[in-house]
Motif scaffolding. Sequence first.
Motif, PDB file in Angstrom:
ATOM      1  N   ASN A  29      52.264  36.936  41.954  1.00 52.56           N
ATOM      2  CA  ASN A  29      52.676  38.267  42.397  1.00 52.56           C
ATOM      3  C   ASN A  29      53.788  38.810  41.501  1.00 52.56           C
ATOM      4  O   ASN A  29      54.750  39.404  41.958  1.00 52.56           O
ATOM      5  CB  ASN A  29      53.141  38.200  43.847  1.00 52.56           C
ATOM      6  CG  ASN A  29      53.186  39.574  44.478  1.00 52.56           C
ATOM      7  OD1 ASN A  29      52.519  40.494  43.999  1.00 52.56           O
ATOM      8  ND2 ASN A  29      53.981  39.725  45.511  1.00 52.56           N
ATOM      9  N   HIS A  37      52.525  43.341  40.012  1.00 52.65           N
ATOM     10  CA  HIS A  37      51.840  42.397  40.906  1.00 52.65           C
ATOM     11  C   HIS A  37      50.742  41.610  40.215  1.00 52.65           C
ATOM     12  O   HIS A  37      49.575  41.720  40.571  1.00 52.65           O
ATOM     13  CB  HIS A  37      51.256  43.116  42.128  1.00 52.65           C
ATOM     14  CG  HIS A  37      52.306  43.772  42.967  1.00 52.65           C
ATOM     15  ND1 HIS A  37      53.191  43.064  43.736  1.00 52.65           N
ATOM     16  CD2 HIS A  37      52.620  45.077  43.134  1.00 52.65           C
ATOM     17  CE1 HIS A  37      54.003  43.894  44.354  1.00 52.65           C
ATOM     18  NE2 HIS A  37      53.688  45.125  44.000  1.00 52.65           N
ATOM     19  N   ASP A  68      48.786  38.237  39.342  1.00 56.81           N
ATOM     20  CA  ASP A  68      48.520  36.880  39.823  1.00 56.81           C
ATOM     21  C   ASP A  68      47.562  36.194  38.861  1.00 56.81           C
ATOM     22  O   ASP A  68      46.695  36.844  38.285  1.00 56.81           O
ATOM     23  CB  ASP A  68      47.875  36.919  41.219  1.00 56.81           C
ATOM     24  CG  ASP A  68      48.915  37.054  42.315  1.00 56.81           C
ATOM     25  OD1 ASP A  68      49.786  36.176  42.395  1.00 56.81           O
ATOM     26  OD2 ASP A  68      48.857  38.056  43.059  1.00 56.81           O
ATOM     27  N   GLY A  97      58.238  38.559  42.572  1.00 54.76           N
ATOM     28  CA  GLY A  97      57.324  37.473  42.254  1.00 54.76           C
ATOM     29  C   GLY A  97      57.930  36.505  41.254  1.00 54.76           C
ATOM     30  O   GLY A  97      59.129  36.490  41.036  1.00 54.76           O
ATOM     31  N   HIS A 102      46.009  45.951  44.427  1.00 51.60           N
ATOM     32  CA  HIS A 102      45.013  45.151  43.705  1.00 51.60           C
ATOM     33  C   HIS A 102      43.741  45.934  43.442  1.00 51.60           C
ATOM     34  O   HIS A 102      42.661  45.397  43.460  1.00 51.60           O
ATOM     35  CB  HIS A 102      44.704  43.877  44.475  1.00 51.60           C
ATOM     36  CG  HIS A 102      45.822  42.878  44.372  1.00 51.60           C
ATOM     37  ND1 HIS A 102      45.973  42.060  43.297  1.00 51.60           N
ATOM     38  CD2 HIS A 102      46.855  42.620  45.199  1.00 51.60           C
ATOM     39  CE1 HIS A 102      47.058  41.303  43.477  1.00 51.60           C
ATOM     40  NE2 HIS A 102      47.613  41.641  44.618  1.00 51.60           N
TER      41      HIS A 102
END
Lengths: 291, 260
Positions: free
Chosen positions: B10, B23, B25, B60, B248
Amino acid sequence: MTGFHDILIAPFVEFAFMQRALLGALMLSVSAAPVGVFLMLRRMSLTGDAMAHAILPGAAAGFLLYGLEIVPMTLGGLIAGVLVALGAGAVSRLTIQKEDASMAAFYLISLAVGVVMVSLRGSNIDLMHVLFGTVLALDNDALTLIGLVTAITISALLFFRRALIAECLDPLFLRSVSKLGSPVHFIFLGLVVINLVAGFQALGTLLSVGLMILPAAAARFWAQRVETMCLLAIGISALSSIAGLLLSYHAALPSGPAIILSAGFAYATSVIAAPRGVLMTRLPKTAHRTA
Amino acid sequence: MNDACITFSNLTLGYDSHPAVHHLDGVVEKGTLLAIVGGNGSGKSTLMKGIIGMLRPLGGACTVAPDARIAYLPQQSELDRSFPAQVRDLVSLGLWPKRGLLGRHGAQDRETVLNALRAVGLDGFKRRPIDTLSGGQLQRVLFARVLVQDAELILLDEPFNAIDAKTVTDLVALIKHWHGEGRTVLVVVHDLDLVRENFPQALLLARRLIAWGAARDTLTPENLLRARRLHEAWDENAPWCAPGDDVHDGVCVGRQEAVQ
């Protein structure tokens, strides 16, 4: 041969004050010239000048409280110099302002404070002494101080040599492999300050930066590597010191400016005649190699 | 199963609380050769800075395997080309991770430096002052320094800018060689054909992740178009990003799986 001896050797043999002056100036050369090389390579030549002004209020405070005494004036200069170096360094590392601007701001304030303080009590002669120094009146305390500064400077330069070079050559690279970048910068600023403080007894606040910058600037025209440049700068600085002292002795000139003028002469010669100077790079070359 | 070399969890990186990487990942496994692709301002260099730890995340985390030595070749080098140094001095900087501040550079180290120069095609350049090098030669010298660093993780930020075709070919061969040695290599590249031909994996950024997977599947026209649409938007007074927002909408395909 006697003429040669009379002009070059006798003054240093006959007079103790000339020996002290020579010792002081040579130690300063060994110490300040390599510091000047890095100062110049970091594009901070004028910072040296600014720092020299910045130590004035500290020296003046020492002078106001204790008169013309070396220890309080030195300590005062040291404190003022460190404050300005740390302040300006911190502003440039923590904000978007570049170091040249923050340094200019800090030293201007510092210089004004210093001049006000000196004029509060001293006569003009005292002010002249603080500004221009007296290499011919170095006492034991002053020589000890210069020796100490030289020892610290050379040890620190040798110890941090690799980090110092990396921080000048490719600072981003140093940051990617080590956390030494910022500490080395401040250690280096500290070296600048103590060398200026050591120099101002001999050459005064305004000229102590000369023995730092001029030999370094001259050496750049001859050398391809930073180590060579440091050695050359020390040599130029030492020769300038000897020449300046002799000039001052024979022509009855003030010693500080005479030393700096000699260094200036070395600089001018280098600009013109050195391999990377004006002449050699402008000479028409008709011959060339095959590859 | 390989271990993770870099883990993004994140991860949000940016400047003045405006995200430049939003964000993110995913996991980069050890031994990956990954091209990072995206327009100007899409967060590629920012991601590099985040991985090396020069930029602290706004949110994150970015975790690099603790034992991994990192070599980083930035896009905007702060290299001072007027510094009085010779090629061997610049390449020797790469010995820092091994020798540090005080360790002596021995005969073996000098040999390492010479071998690196030979590997990048600069035999005989060791005494050249760095201010006499051409742009391509300098880039080769910097690659030699990366070679000397002998790092497990290599980050190259736009290493092929303003570099001629021959040099690009040589440098790409070197990168593939590193890949073959099992090193993890991340390269920011603009030339999409170069990526399709030479890089097994690609990561497409437009401030947020658009696609990540096999290079040919990532660099599809649809993904590229979406990247272009997304990353232009800039709003000085953008609302604050709250947890739970739908961030996302770029398709995160994870590691090896292909984009459909």
